[in-house]
Scaffold this active site. Structure first.
Site, short mmCIF file in Angstrom:
data_model
loop_
_atom_site.label_atom_id
_atom_site.label_comp_id
_atom_site.label_asym_id
_atom_site.label_seq_id
_atom_site.Cartn_x
_atom_site.Cartn_y
_atom_site.Cartn_z
N THR A 141 8.85 26.87 32.55
CA THR A 141 10.18 26.44 32.93
C THR A 141 10.89 27.67 33.49
OG1 THR A 141 12.24 25.42 32.16
CG2 THR A 141 11.14 26.92 30.65
N HIS A 190 49.89 58.01 8.33
CA HIS A 190 51.06 57.15 8.54
C HIS A 190 52.09 57.85 9.43
CE1 HIS A 190 49.45 54.59 5.36
NE2 HIS A 190 49.28 55.70 4.66
N SER A 314 53.16 62.92 38.39
CA SER A 314 54.14 61.86 38.60
C SER A 314 54.63 61.94 40.04
CB SER A 314 55.32 62.01 37.64
OG SER A 314 56.41 61.20 38.02
N SER A 315 54.89 60.78 40.64
CA SER A 315 55.34 60.77 42.03
C SER A 315 56.77 61.25 42.16
CB SER A 315 55.21 59.36 42.62
OG SER A 315 56.04 58.46 41.90
N ARG A 354 18.94 22.76 25.51
CA ARG A 354 19.28 23.57 26.69
C ARG A 354 20.61 23.14 27.26
NH1 ARG A 354 20.09 27.76 29.67
NH2 ARG A 354 18.88 28.07 31.57
N ARG A 363 25.26 36.58 34.15
CA ARG A 363 25.51 37.24 35.43
C ARG A 363 26.62 38.29 35.33
NH1 ARG A 363 22.82 34.64 39.58
NH2 ARG A 363 21.98 32.60 39.00
#
Length: 492
Positions: A141, A190, A314-315, A354, A363
């Site tokens: 199969t 903590h 940072s921008s 099955r 996949r």
């Protein structure tokens, strides 16, 4: 009916979308195929669609070779050496043109495994092997081929790609643990100041945890079966009742470097996959813990980050050096685990003998491992940029003399002094204690001279117990083993 999750009716692509795609060049939907491609490149050899079809072809060839070698089928002759070599050559010659050829065959068969079977028969046509054409895919199969192909592909992806990357990370972390083994650091339980440790010991804890998970992944079982439509060898027995089909199947599966599963339905049950992905996900979770801890140490100033020329944190805020490697790793680990958790939950269930839920799920194995690899790559690069700021560590320790309360009250207990815990609690709880206050308290206890002297010499920096020595529990070098992984005569 096609035995995978693909649909035959593909949605039409709008002209606008097609034009945008053309303007942008190569467009990818997944970042693993785009900006993260370098980190996951190695997986393509094992967990891509072409890799799956190549391995299916190799399994089909190997099964044909096995049947002729074992001589279990009446009237089926042995192969000559040149014919064996020709079959090997068919498997070895799988290339980009073969991928396209398979797609064309599949358009007709609407069945991916059947397309591989027909491809092999076409390659045998017109040669001395043509009389054995119907022995191809004998009593199989599709899942007989698929389960073996996936097992070998996952085995190789883990052993040849994921484990080496993860092992290199752990070895790097272990090296840092040894480098900083004696660097004292204020602990925080903590979030509050607690008994001091060393930076090296804390990194060693994480390295040791990761090593344990790698050992589990390294020892994973990869199972396979080849027993027919419902796992009963029914067609096999009818065709060749004299053969010991269980022995034939065991010999074949184990010859592929896999563990034989003697009891299955139409599918191999995938339990081994669930076990493997759970272990990898656990590694990911420990690594996620490392990321959050290192991120916190950076925010506390314990680690400084080395910069490269031209880099931007940072921008809008030019002073910043952001811990982006660890933040990126966190996100990729979460994505990886989301997929690995789905894989392990879905793959262990198949309705009756099955269903096809496993097809589309499997996949995505490469995607789950891919995001883990991206995270590992980011952590490795992030760790490379770190340096300990000893001045910051020392400043925090110097401001937390109250942590010595544990040591003092423990000695008081040993010498039978009354209410040691309560007296230290009154001195230290909720307040900062400096060196002078702690020394004054110790001198007022009436301890033996040598004991008093030992306590007076104690500082937060020196109160680290066996932390330095404990680092030695981390293996000095960790390398994945590929023992038992062989080509098993699938290619010349």
């Amino acid at each position: 009916m096609r035995e995978d999750d693909a649909v035959t009716d593909q949605p039409a692509v709008s002209r606008t979308s097609a034009r945008v795609a053309a303007d942008l060049g190569e467009v990818t939907l997944s970042p693993l195929d785009g900006r993260y491609r370098p980190a996951v490149e190695g997986l393509l050899e094992h967990l891509s669609e072409p890799a799956l079809n190549r391995e299916r072809l190799r399994i089909e060839v190997a099964w044909l070779l096995h049947l002729t070698k074992r001589q279990v089928l009446p009237g089926v002759r042995r192969l000559r050496d040149d014919e064996v070599h020709r079959l090997h050559g068919i498997a070895a010659a799988f290339d980009a043109d073969t991928v396209l050829e398979l797609k064309d065959i599949e358009k007709v068969t609407v069945h991916d495994v059947k397309a591989v079977e027909y491809l092999l028969k076409q390659r045998m046509a017109g040669t001395s092997l043509e009389d054995l054409s119907e022995v191809v895919h004998f009593a199989c199969t599709s899942e007989d081929v698929n389960n073996l192909a996936y097992a070998r592909l996952v085995q190789r992806a883990v052993r040849e790609v994921w484990l080496p990357a993860a092992g290199a990370l752990v070895e790097q972390l272990g090296g840092m643990a040894r480098q900083y083994r004696s660097v004292p650091m204020l602990s925080r339980t903590h979030g509050q100041p607690a008994t001091p440790t060393t930076m090296g010991k804390e990194l060693a804890v994480l390295a040791h945890r990761l090593q344990r998970q790698l050992s589990r992944v390294r020892s994973a079982d990869y199972l396979g079966k080849i027993n027919g439509a419902t796992g009963t060898y029914a067609a096999h027995v009818v065709a060749a009742p004299e053969a010991d089909w269980e022995d034939v199947a065991r010999d074949f599966v184990e010859g592929l470097g896999l563990t034989w599963n003697p009891l299955t339905t139409q599918i191999e049950s995938h339990d081994w996959q669930a076990e493997l992905y759970a272990d990898i996900a656990r590694f990911n979770r420990v690594l996620h813990n490392l990321c959050t801890d290192v991120w916190t140490y950076i925010s506390q100033g314990y680690f400084t980050q080395l910069t490269t020329a031209g880099s931007v944190g940072s921008s809008t805020m030019p002073h910043k050096v952001n811990p982006i490697r660890f933040e990126n790793a966190e996100a990729n680990l979460e994505l990886s685990n989301a997929l690995l958790d789905v894989l392990q939950q879905t793959l262990v269930t198949s309705r009756l003998q099955r269903d096809l839920t496993d097809s589309t799920t499997q996949r995505n194995i490469g995607v789950g491992l891919g995001h883990s690899l991206v995270a590992i790559d980011n952590v490795r690069r992030g760790l490379t940029s770190l340096d300990v700021d000893g001045a910051v560590l020392d400043r925090d320790l110097e401001g937390a003399w109250e942590v010595l309360g544990e040591a003092v009250q423990t000695v008081m207990r040993l010498h039978g002094l009354p209410n040691p815990y309560e007296r230290l609690k009154e001195l230290t709880r909720g307040r900062r204690v400096d060196a002078a206050a702690m020394a004054e308290f110790v001198r007022g206890l009436g301890l033996p001279e040598d004991t008093e002297k030992r306590l007076l010499a104690l500082t937060p920096q020196s109160y680290t117990g066996l932390a330095d020595r404990l680092v030695d529990h981390v293996e000095p070098a960790w390398h994945p083993s590929a023992d038992g992984l062989e080509d098993v005569d699938l290619v010349p």
